[in-house]
Design a protein around this motif. Sequence first.
Motif, PDB file in Angstrom:
ATOM      1  N   GLU A  45       0.828  -1.214   0.000  1.00  0.00           N
ATOM      2  CA  GLU A  45       0.000   0.000   0.000  1.00  0.00           C
ATOM      3  C   GLU A  45       0.858   1.258   0.000  1.00  0.00           C
ATOM      4  OE1 GLU A  45      -3.277   0.376  -0.534  1.00  0.00           O
ATOM      5  OE2 GLU A  45      -3.201  -1.779  -0.896  1.00  0.00           O
ATOM      6  N   GLU A  46       1.958   1.252   0.747  1.00  0.00           N
ATOM      7  CA  GLU A  46       2.856   2.412   0.768  1.00  0.00           C
ATOM      8  C   GLU A  46       3.505   2.615  -0.602  1.00  0.00           C
ATOM      9  OE1 GLU A  46       4.356   2.490   5.400  1.00  0.00           O
ATOM     10  OE2 GLU A  46       5.242   1.027   4.037  1.00  0.00           O
ATOM     11  N   LEU A  47       3.892   1.517  -1.230  1.00  0.00           N
ATOM     12  CA  LEU A  47       4.472   1.613  -2.568  1.00  0.00           C
ATOM     13  C   LEU A  47       3.444   2.141  -3.566  1.00  0.00           C
ATOM     14  CD1 LEU A  47       6.527  -1.695  -2.719  1.00  0.00           C
ATOM     15  CD2 LEU A  47       7.438   0.627  -2.728  1.00  0.00           C
ATOM     16  N   LYS A  48       2.225   1.647  -3.464  1.00  0.00           N
ATOM     17  CA  LYS A  48       1.161   2.091  -4.356  1.00  0.00           C
ATOM     18  C   LYS A  48       0.922   3.595  -4.205  1.00  0.00           C
ATOM     19  CE  LYS A  48      -3.663   1.218  -5.646  1.00  0.00           C
ATOM     20  NZ  LYS A  48      -3.939   2.602  -5.914  1.00  0.00           N
ATOM     21  N   LYS A  49       0.904   4.062  -2.975  1.00  0.00           N
ATOM     22  CA  LYS A  49       0.699   5.491  -2.723  1.00  0.00           C
ATOM     23  C   LYS A  49       1.840   6.311  -3.334  1.00  0.00           C
ATOM     24  CE  LYS A  49       0.242   8.865   0.964  1.00  0.00           C
ATOM     25  NZ  LYS A  49       0.418   9.144   2.373  1.00  0.00           N
ATOM     26  N   SER A  50       3.063   5.865  -3.170  1.00  0.00           N
ATOM     27  CA  SER A  50       4.213   6.572  -3.739  1.00  0.00           C
ATOM     28  C   SER A  50       4.146   6.599  -5.261  1.00  0.00           C
ATOM     29  CB  SER A  50       5.511   5.908  -3.300  1.00  0.00           C
ATOM     30  OG  SER A  50       5.685   6.031  -1.922  1.00  0.00           O
ATOM     31  N   ALA A  78      11.606   1.043  -5.863  1.00  0.00           N
ATOM     32  CA  ALA A  78      10.313   0.349  -5.797  1.00  0.00           C
ATOM     33  C   ALA A  78      10.359  -0.957  -6.591  1.00  0.00           C
ATOM     34  CB  ALA A  78       9.199   1.247  -6.314  1.00  0.00           C
ATOM     35  N   THR A  79      11.011  -0.936  -7.743  1.00  0.00           N
ATOM     36  CA  THR A  79      11.133  -2.151  -8.561  1.00  0.00           C
ATOM     37  C   THR A  79      11.893  -3.233  -7.802  1.00  0.00           C
ATOM     38  OG1 THR A  79      11.061  -0.893 -10.617  1.00  0.00           O
ATOM     39  CG2 THR A  79      12.041  -3.076 -10.729  1.00  0.00           C
ATOM     40  N   ASP A  80      12.986  -2.846  -7.172  1.00  0.00           N
ATOM     41  CA  ASP A  80      13.770  -3.820  -6.393  1.00  0.00           C
ATOM     42  C   ASP A  80      12.940  -4.403  -5.253  1.00  0.00           C
ATOM     43  OD1 ASP A  80      15.927  -3.306  -8.036  1.00  0.00           O
ATOM     44  OD2 ASP A  80      16.929  -1.971  -6.612  1.00  0.00           O
ATOM     45  N   ILE A  81      12.233  -3.556  -4.543  1.00  0.00           N
ATOM     46  CA  ILE A  81      11.416  -4.003  -3.414  1.00  0.00           C
ATOM     47  C   ILE A  81      10.312  -4.930  -3.897  1.00  0.00           C
ATOM     48  CG2 ILE A  81       9.765  -3.225  -1.661  1.00  0.00           C
ATOM     49  CD1 ILE A  81      11.581  -0.674  -1.424  1.00  0.00           C
ATOM     50  N   LEU A  82       9.649  -4.560  -4.981  1.00  0.00           N
ATOM     51  CA  LEU A  82       8.561  -5.389  -5.502  1.00  0.00           C
ATOM     52  C   LEU A  82       9.076  -6.740  -5.982  1.00  0.00           C
ATOM     53  CD1 LEU A  82       6.531  -2.636  -7.374  1.00  0.00           C
ATOM     54  CD2 LEU A  82       5.723  -4.012  -5.433  1.00  0.00           C
ATOM     55  N   ARG A  83      10.222  -6.770  -6.626  1.00  0.00           N
ATOM     56  CA  ARG A  83      10.789  -8.055  -7.074  1.00  0.00           C
ATOM     57  C   ARG A  83      11.116  -8.946  -5.882  1.00  0.00           C
ATOM     58  NH1 ARG A  83      14.029  -5.350 -11.832  1.00  0.00           N
ATOM     59  NH2 ARG A  83      12.430  -5.537 -13.428  1.00  0.00           N
ATOM     60  N   LYS A  84      11.655  -8.349  -4.826  1.00  0.00           N
ATOM     61  CA  LYS A  84      11.942  -9.134  -3.614  1.00  0.00           C
ATOM     62  C   LYS A  84      10.651  -9.687  -3.014  1.00  0.00           C
ATOM     63  CE  LYS A  84      16.082  -6.606  -2.220  1.00  0.00           C
ATOM     64  NZ  LYS A  84      16.624  -5.648  -1.241  1.00  0.00           N
ATOM     65  N   LEU A 136       0.432 -10.995  -3.787  1.00  0.00           N
ATOM     66  CA  LEU A 136       1.275 -11.322  -4.929  1.00  0.00           C
ATOM     67  C   LEU A 136       0.743 -10.659  -6.198  1.00  0.00           C
ATOM     68  CD1 LEU A 136       3.643 -12.954  -6.088  1.00  0.00           C
ATOM     69  CD2 LEU A 136       2.111 -14.932  -6.228  1.00  0.00           C
ATOM     70  N   LYS A 137      -0.553 -10.717  -6.399  1.00  0.00           N
ATOM     71  CA  LYS A 137      -1.153 -10.083  -7.586  1.00  0.00           C
ATOM     72  C   LYS A 137      -0.964  -8.574  -7.548  1.00  0.00           C
ATOM     73  CE  LYS A 137      -4.490 -13.722  -8.491  1.00  0.00           C
ATOM     74  NZ  LYS A 137      -5.887 -14.159  -8.418  1.00  0.00           N
ATOM     75  N   VAL A 141       1.014  -6.271 -10.330  1.00  0.00           N
ATOM     76  CA  VAL A 141       0.387  -5.114 -10.978  1.00  0.00           C
ATOM     77  C   VAL A 141       1.233  -3.860 -10.753  1.00  0.00           C
ATOM     78  CG1 VAL A 141      -1.613  -3.564 -10.866  1.00  0.00           C
ATOM     79  CG2 VAL A 141      -1.959  -6.025 -10.987  1.00  0.00           C
ATOM     80  N   LEU A 142       1.734  -3.684  -9.533  1.00  0.00           N
ATOM     81  CA  LEU A 142       2.564  -2.507  -9.248  1.00  0.00           C
ATOM     82  C   LEU A 142       3.894  -2.562  -9.993  1.00  0.00           C
ATOM     83  CD1 LEU A 142       1.934  -1.819  -5.457  1.00  0.00           C
ATOM     84  CD2 LEU A 142       1.047  -0.578  -7.437  1.00  0.00           C
ATOM     85  N   THR A 143       4.403  -3.758 -10.249  1.00  0.00           N
ATOM     86  CA  THR A 143       5.629  -3.889 -11.027  1.00  0.00           C
ATOM     87  C   THR A 143       5.398  -3.375 -12.448  1.00  0.00           C
ATOM     88  OG1 THR A 143       6.375  -5.780  -9.721  1.00  0.00           O
ATOM     89  CG2 THR A 143       7.350  -5.526 -11.899  1.00  0.00           C
ATOM     90  N   VAL A 144       4.262  -3.720 -13.025  1.00  0.00           N
ATOM     91  CA  VAL A 144       3.923  -3.221 -14.359  1.00  0.00           C
ATOM     92  C   VAL A 144       3.780  -1.699 -14.323  1.00  0.00           C
ATOM     93  CG1 VAL A 144       2.157  -3.231 -16.172  1.00  0.00           C
ATOM     94  CG2 VAL A 144       2.858  -5.381 -15.108  1.00  0.00           C
TER      95      VAL A 144
END
Length: 155
Positions: A45-50, A78-84, A136-137, A141-144
Amino acid sequence: MAIGRIQPGLWRQCVLWTLTAALLLATVGFERKAWAEAGEEPSIEELKKSLDEIEAATDSEDITAETLAGFRDKLNSATDILRKKIDWLEPRAKEAEDRLKELGPAPAKDAPAESAEIAGQRKELTDEFNDIDGELKQARVLTVKTDQLGDRVAQ
């Protein structure tokens, strides 16, 4: 006289955009430091807000190169965090799904009911799987979205 009236208005607008850009840069730096100092990664959620904030800011026509550089750094982070997160969540989702499959399908409505212990375990595993799968979904989506924003910032 009309020129004299326009210039103060332009000056105010320039100052406003400069302050906005400075605020955005400060926010980007602050969030990154806060993530690092907290010792834990931000939530989905924090990543999505950013990402939403970056998306809104990239629509501005008066964005500076420094602001865009800050956005690139934030998007890379954000990409690195999402991949992890995805790498961590995928095996857990598979494990939860496998455990749920081991229980087999729930009995049909006209079939005899299963024991309360099995029903409770099925509910617990279903809830666990749904939580992990949902996160996970969202991460995918946030990675895209991060990739798309990266392309917009690069342009």
